[in-house]
Scaffold this active site. Structure first.
Site, PDB file in Angstrom:
ATOM      1  N   HIS A  16      20.625  47.538  16.316  1.00 10.38           N
ATOM      2  CA  HIS A  16      19.467  48.033  17.068  1.00 10.38           C
ATOM      3  C   HIS A  16      18.179  47.543  16.413  1.00 10.38           C
ATOM      4  CE1 HIS A  16      20.432  51.153  20.217  1.00 10.38           C
ATOM      5  NE2 HIS A  16      21.605  50.634  19.915  1.00 10.38           N
ATOM      6  N   ILE A  17      18.119  47.559  15.087  1.00 12.86           N
ATOM      7  CA  ILE A  17      16.908  47.108  14.383  1.00 12.86           C
ATOM      8  C   ILE A  17      16.718  45.605  14.629  1.00 12.86           C
ATOM      9  CG2 ILE A  17      15.879  46.782  12.108  1.00 12.86           C
ATOM     10  CD1 ILE A  17      17.448  49.290  11.200  1.00 12.86           C
TER      11      ILE A  17
END
EC number: 4.6.1.18
Length: 20
Positions: A16-17
């Site tokens: 996600h990052i």
């Protein structure tokens, strides 16, 4: 952090990052 040491939760967060 080595890819082999990533847990499901860690991998999910890292993905996600990265995507952000």
């Amino acid at each position: 952090v080595p890819p082999g040491g990533l847990t499901x939760a860690q991998x999910f967060t890292i993905q996600h990052i990265x995507m952000t």
